[in-house]
Design a protein around this motif. Structure first.
Motif, PDB file in Angstrom:
ATOM      1  N   ARG A 126     -50.387 -11.995 -12.005  1.00 38.26           N
ATOM      2  CA  ARG A 126     -49.653 -13.104 -12.646  1.00 38.26           C
ATOM      3  C   ARG A 126     -50.418 -14.419 -12.567  1.00 38.26           C
ATOM      4  O   ARG A 126     -49.863 -15.482 -12.861  1.00 38.26           O
ATOM      5  N   HIS A 170     -51.968 -17.809 -19.638  1.00 32.22           N
ATOM      6  CA  HIS A 170     -50.964 -17.218 -18.754  1.00 32.22           C
ATOM      7  C   HIS A 170     -50.696 -15.785 -19.196  1.00 32.22           C
ATOM      8  O   HIS A 170     -51.016 -15.408 -20.318  1.00 32.22           O
ATOM      9  N   SER A 225     -42.538  -9.366  -4.698  1.00 38.18           N
ATOM     10  CA  SER A 225     -43.507 -10.220  -5.383  1.00 38.18           C
ATOM     11  C   SER A 225     -44.926 -10.064  -4.843  1.00 38.18           C
ATOM     12  O   SER A 225     -45.868 -10.553  -5.452  1.00 38.18           O
ATOM     13  N   ALA A 236     -48.000 -12.431 -19.482  1.00 34.22           N
ATOM     14  CA  ALA A 236     -46.674 -11.820 -19.454  1.00 34.22           C
ATOM     15  C   ALA A 236     -46.830 -10.328 -19.736  1.00 34.22           C
ATOM     16  O   ALA A 236     -47.948  -9.821 -19.784  1.00 34.22           O
ATOM     17  N   THR A 238     -46.375  -7.302 -15.449  1.00 33.83           N
ATOM     18  CA  THR A 238     -46.408  -8.484 -14.577  1.00 33.83           C
ATOM     19  C   THR A 238     -45.044  -8.803 -13.971  1.00 33.83           C
ATOM     20  O   THR A 238     -44.911  -9.776 -13.238  1.00 33.83           O
ATOM     21  N   ARG A 253     -40.612 -15.970 -17.040  1.00 37.48           N
ATOM     22  CA  ARG A 253     -41.509 -16.533 -16.034  1.00 37.48           C
ATOM     23  C   ARG A 253     -42.717 -17.202 -16.682  1.00 37.48           C
ATOM     24  O   ARG A 253     -43.100 -18.324 -16.326  1.00 37.48           O
ATOM     25  N   ALA A 254     -43.311 -16.526 -17.659  1.00 44.13           N
ATOM     26  CA  ALA A 254     -44.498 -17.101 -18.313  1.00 44.13           C
ATOM     27  C   ALA A 254     -44.132 -18.374 -19.073  1.00 44.13           C
ATOM     28  O   ALA A 254     -44.891 -19.352 -19.068  1.00 44.13           O
ATOM     29  N   SER A 257     -40.586 -11.136 -17.504  1.00 47.57           N
ATOM     30  CA  SER A 257     -41.940 -11.702 -17.498  1.00 47.57           C
ATOM     31  C   SER A 257     -42.068 -12.830 -18.525  1.00 47.57           C
ATOM     32  O   SER A 257     -42.798 -13.799 -18.301  1.00 47.57           O
TER      33      SER A 257
END
Lengths: 457, 457
Positions: free
Chosen positions: A414, A421, A133, A423, A427, A444-445, A441
């Motif tokens: 990110r 945001h 990360s 994605a 990312t 996560r987004a 992604s």
């Protein structure tokens, strides 16, 4: 001043796998969502083509056993896997000679083979030492980010054979020359997929399976799940205007869309096109200037039969002079014809994107004749896709980082910019560069915007 | 279908020195021209600031004796030169120690000094061997374009002192880290200005003189020559639509402008924002993705007197730990106060663009105190410009090429795309990166469009 009312809770730009998966998660959480897409189709860097009566993938096509999100998507929609055919000998075209080999590593002089083994192990160790990360935090990040992969190989690999093979691997994974990418980026990319060997392998690797009917159709199924009414195709995004309460997206044709939060599911090179108001944060704008897309033209060549199989060949080949390399057996299951699929990558893609189509096709066929013999001279069909010429991708497979980009700008990749945001497979922490990474992604987004919406009235 | 009538023969986008000089030449040849500019001012990467009652340059400020076009422009408008003050000792802050020196090369251990001399001569030879108009054709172009300047220095420079000094020089010339740029691009850039020594020198070099009242005012005078009625400020360009007969520029606010030919006098990073119809040629789009702008914040600090002069110091300094480096005496002629002017460059610019203004100012002043002593702690005024945060520059001083860009995409940099031509200092053969290069590129682009207009009815 009264704010304009919201059209939706969340607007997503980009109907590739990242944007669609974002929208699906947002929608399932009970929030309203609209996906806008510049193209007249979903799927982003995947798309269907037609060859000898079958549908083939002109973009992303493979799936590896670690790509659990993509495999789950396929299972959900009962799209079957087809193993990538690789029975028989592979071919390597090196220094003017074509030789068969089996296993992962081609037939090379023994010193080169020993060095390939040593270098691959070293690279795997270096990659494994990075934090997935935050690879920019590694103690030697600055040093690794100061050199290109070409520069690193030049300093650490002595045999010509090992250098050639590493260059072939880099081109195959990134559709870029080793001179184009930072060593740190290269290692971080490997780290995100468990190392170099899985990335270049068929069995157990990222090329293990294809999808019956093509990977591209999974974007259609995902779009069905999102709901076609939530998609606006042929709608380019021009500008992103933020205020305290929300985001207004200015769209092609003079329309606009107002949302509480926005997810831009686009590669950084395309983000760089979008006007921002207020202007994008300086480091975000800098990153967008610094992630050029790979260079690739994908070509499928059909023959009356898969003639190479009868000669004990897998249809898989790499070449040091190309221009068409690497090559795989692309024959769909259940047809009588045969297909060889491959790539013009990096410098070869740049050279052939400006060539007339007939010259390009001839160069592809000529490479196949050199590798697979005279029967390769008589294809029954041909289809290609020049991803360099795709305005709404800007290249493929993914956005790449030149030296000093990951350490200088990577930490913002990110990082939301106000109510916006990000994605896109670039990312992703898991399997960045792949459809799997795009799906990750999007999860996560979506989690980011849902979390933000929960904490605002 | 009837074409829409032309508004002008030539439309120019960008009212920096390149665009204005294009427009001037086009207009003088009797062709109609309109310049559109996103900002509310002309001058591009030059602009005025106010400090202690004087006007200072927040962007480009110096002129060298070889910059004949810029000198001619100043002479035409009777803008006087002011020599860059450099009487007295310069300072080098290296490994925790501040030392005075005179001449071009700072006081370093003798082995480092010998190596600096050797490396600079080698670099000058390598640069001189390139063809200014096509450095990508050099026999060793691919090898030089496969490594960063950092990688090359690491392989060819042994002493810490020489490495440090080369890094300082790269930052000063490019406002980028040695890891960010290709060795071939570095050499080609030097080639365009006669070598490294002229680029880093005051006497006889690119920092020899400033302009009384500031360089920025010359863009105003050039705009006067073009004619203010031919300029449209605060008018962003959104899209470029070409057909067989001409080009329609889509402008902010819904307006448009139709011309026979267009000159885009913008750095490639900003070209990358423009939608093209038809889509930009693949290699042009690829180049636009691959020329990130340098990173720089320019700061001027005013003191009640130029106290360093009384101590025998030139006000010029470089530092290996910065963050404020290099520094020059920026005192305008005829004032009683003193000014130290300098830069946060490369990594330092990235670090401080996200810092609060007060922290950034303090870091600048702290560097000055370390170098020039306690009197530097009490400035009477301060002004800065963060070029990273300038939406319509995207960074400064210029667009830079990472490895593999010049060989892969360089040949298209001056190549027209249909009826669209390109100017901007990045396209200059002479003095690329400087205002002089911007003026040269305008002459060349104007000659191209005038030639094309002569050969069409």
């Amino acid at each position: 001043m009264m704010s304009r009312p919201y059209d939706v809770d969340v607007a997503v730009a980009g109907a590739g796998f990242a944007g669609l998966n974002t929208a699906l998660a947002v929608s399932r959480a009970g929030r309203s969502v609209t996906v806008i897409e510049a193209r007249d189709r979903v799927g982003g860097r995947t798309k269907p083509g037609h060859l000898a009566g079958s549908v083939v993938d002109l973009g992303g096509q493979w799936v590896g056993p670690d790509h659990r999100r993509l495999l789950a998507l396929a299972a959900r929609h009962r799209v079957a896997l087809e193993p990538q055919f690789d029975a028989g000998a592979k071919l390597i075209d090196y220094q003017g000679q074509v030789r068969p080999y089996t296993g992962l590593i081609p037939a090379l002089p023994v010193l080169a083979l020993l060095e390939v083994d040593r270098v691959m192990k070293r690279i795997e160790r270096m990659a494994a030492a990075l934090a997935a990360s935050a690879p920019w935090n590694a103690p030697d990040a600055a040093a690794l980010d100061a050199v290109t992969v070409a520069g690193w190989l030049d300093a650490h690999v002595r045999t010509k054979g090992a250098r050639m093979l590493m260059a072939v691997a880099v081109r195959a994974v990134f559709s870029a020359e080793p001179a184009e990418i930072s060593m740190l980026f290269f290692l971080a990319y490997l780290r995100a997929s468990g190392g170099l060997e899985p990335l270049v392998s068929v069995r157990g690797g990222a090329q293990q399976d294809r999808f019956r009917g093509g990977l591209h159709q999974l974007s259609e199924r995902l779009a069905d799940e999102v709901g076609r009414g939530r998609l606006r195709l042929s709608t380019p995004l021009l500008a992103v205007e933020q205020d305290m309460d929300g985001v207004t997206l200015r769209l092609g044709g003079g329309d606009s869309l107002r949302a509480r939060r926005v997810v831009l599911a686009l590669p950084p090179a395309l983000l760089g096109r979008l006007a921002g108001q207020p202007a994008w944060p300086a480091l975000r704008a800098g990153l967008n200037q610094r992630m050029a897309m790979g260079s690739v033209i994908k070509c499928h060549v059909a023959y009356a039969t898969p003639f190479w199989r009868a000669r004990g060949l897998a249809g898989e080949a790499v070449s040091d002079r190309g221009p068409f390399s690497p090559i795989f057996d692309g024959t769909p299951e259940g047809v009588s014809h045969g297909v060889l699929s491959g790539f013009l990558e990096g410098e070869a893609a740049r050279r052939f994107t400006v060539a007339p189509p007939a010259i390009r096709r001839q160069a592809v066929v000529d490479t196949l004749v050199r590798l697979f013999g005279p029967p390769a001279a008589s294809p029954i069909d041909y289809v290609e896709n020049d991803w360099l010429a795709e305005e709404w991708s800007g290249g493929c497979y993914a956005g790449l980082m030149a030296p000093a980009t990951m350490t200088g700008f990577g930490p913002v990749i990110r990082q939301p910019a106000g109510l916006v945001h990000f994605a896109g497979t670039e990312t992703a922490i898991d399997a960045t560069g792949y459809v799997e990474g795009a799906l990750e992604s999007g999860e996560r987004a979506a989690a980011e915007v849902l979390d933000a919406l929960r904490s605002t009235p």
